[in-house]
Design an enzyme around this catalytic site. Sequence first.
Site, PDB file in Angstrom:
ATOM      1  N   LYS A 186       5.044  19.285  31.723  1.00 51.61           N
ATOM      2  CA  LYS A 186       3.861  19.777  32.416  1.00 51.61           C
ATOM      3  C   LYS A 186       3.157  18.686  33.232  1.00 51.61           C
ATOM      4  CE  LYS A 186       4.911  23.645  30.579  1.00 51.61           C
ATOM      5  NZ  LYS A 186       4.799  23.783  29.167  1.00 51.61           N
TER       6      LYS A 186
HETATM    7  C1  LIG Z   1       4.246  29.674  31.817  1.00 50.81           C
HETATM    8  C2  LIG Z   1       4.195  29.025  30.464  1.00 50.81           C
HETATM    9  N1  LIG Z   1       3.198  29.362  29.636  1.00 50.81           N
HETATM   10  C3  LIG Z   1       3.104  28.819  28.406  1.00 50.81           C
HETATM   11  C4  LIG Z   1       4.026  27.892  27.962  1.00 50.81           C
HETATM   12  C5  LIG Z   1       3.889  27.339  26.583  1.00 50.81           C
HETATM   13  O1  LIG Z   1       3.406  26.049  26.571  1.00 50.81           O
HETATM   14  P1  LIG Z   1       3.759  25.103  25.344  1.00 50.81           P
HETATM   15  O2  LIG Z   1       5.125  24.567  25.577  1.00 50.81           O
HETATM   16  O3  LIG Z   1       2.703  24.036  25.388  1.00 50.81           O
HETATM   17  O4  LIG Z   1       3.674  25.905  24.117  1.00 50.81           O
HETATM   18  C6  LIG Z   1       5.070  27.527  28.786  1.00 50.81           C
HETATM   19  C7  LIG Z   1       6.058  26.532  28.343  1.00 50.81           C
HETATM   20  O5  LIG Z   1       6.860  26.021  29.088  1.00 50.81           O
HETATM   21  C8  LIG Z   1       5.169  28.102  30.073  1.00 50.81           C
HETATM   22  O6  LIG Z   1       6.177  27.788  30.906  1.00 50.81           O
END
Ligand SMILES: Cc1ncc(COP(=O)(O)O)c(C=O)c1O
Length: 413
Positions: A186
């Site tokens: 991210k």
């Molecule tokens: C669009 C989106 N939302 C939420 C998430 C979830 O985030 P996390 O990996 O911090 O749980 C991701 C993970 O890649 C994602 O691509």
Amino acid sequence: MRQVIFTGFSPNLTWRDVKTAGVFLLHPLRWKNLNRGVAVEAAENKLSAYFGFPVVTFDSGRSALYFALRALGVGDGDEVLVQAYTCVVVINAIRFAGARPVYVDIKDDFTMDPDDARRKLTGRARALIIQHTFGQGADLTALLALARAQGLGVVEDAAHSFGARYQGKLAGTWGDIGMLSFGSDKVLSSVRGGALVVVNAKLLDRVRGWQEKLPAMPIAVVLQHLLHLPFFWWGKRWYGYGIGKWFLYAAKKLNLTNKIIYPAEKRGEAVSFFPSRLPNALACLLLPQINDAAAVNEHRRGIAAIYRRQITNPLAIHPPEDESSVYLRYTIRLPAGADPLVRFAKERGILLGDWYTAVIAPADSDQAAAGYAEGSCPAAERLAPQSVNLPTDRLITESAASFISAIVNSYGA
Ligand SMILES: Cc1ncc(COP(=O)(O)O)c(C=O)c1O
């Protein structure tokens, strides 16, 4: 040695992160501070000042999303509208809250199609998740109007868009509650981590109450996340010699490093040690990065501009021009299919990876367990295998972007 360029593989990783991890890893006496310390509160304060709303942290974006939905009253028998072309953990969060995901098709920019959202609405819909895929702003005006007209709670999934301002307003502050992710791919990355921007003040006590009751992350799991940093730092450096690949593979097989998505999650099952609180050690990684967000995003826009100017291959379609996008990835499309280009680039030392190549990513997730009915989102089914992610992170120099552009241009020539 041949230099290897990566799209994924912890793209934001810096030596500062490796040093921070080392401070904990090399001093077992400090392990008592893996979970306890002042960094979580400091990060929450800094993020709250940044967004102008209270921010509550969790172990990940997926855990944050689960609590966001519950805070909005989502429960058994409810429906949650979510775009196809999302991550399986988003779907799991909906299902773990007791609700059913209703898949909405996407537009060519990979964000939710408001017309299809309108078509998919039923009386059981309780909430809408608006995702800014790859940093590209969704059609907030249309989607929020729809949600307000139907009385739906709105979670803005800003996992890909930390620091983006759509129509001048920060991503994550448009709905009732915004979800942030600090996962390893991210804008900001503490290897794992997430947060909620609580815009609707009525939700704050519930969210804070749940966070306070959460267990700490098991120490072995925190250590795995910290080990991710030195392993990827050296694994990427040695990749061109061949040993880096085996080094990273061995670390994974020996369970020395974390998994971004665990096999159980791909099957739609929960992982026993999550949700948990954000550990102090991971907050230590996050804290200094918040100051870097503007510069990191400016860099991404600069790299995106190079791709836009220099990629002239008629087989490739560029993403729409969007000044507000933070271009977490610069995602081009090859209508004839992206796999041959990914292989072509790999042979030339560019690992473009396979992030988001299926309607529910990663592609080896159980699409049926996620409740996706084939044919229900034809645009997402068509676009997913056409998409290729080009890297925009801080490690990509202007000359690397020109090199990647030249490789894309030479494909199919
Ligand atoms: C669009 C989106 N939302 C939420 C998430 C979830 O985030 P996390 O990996 O911090 O749980 C991701 C993970 O890649 C994602 O691509």
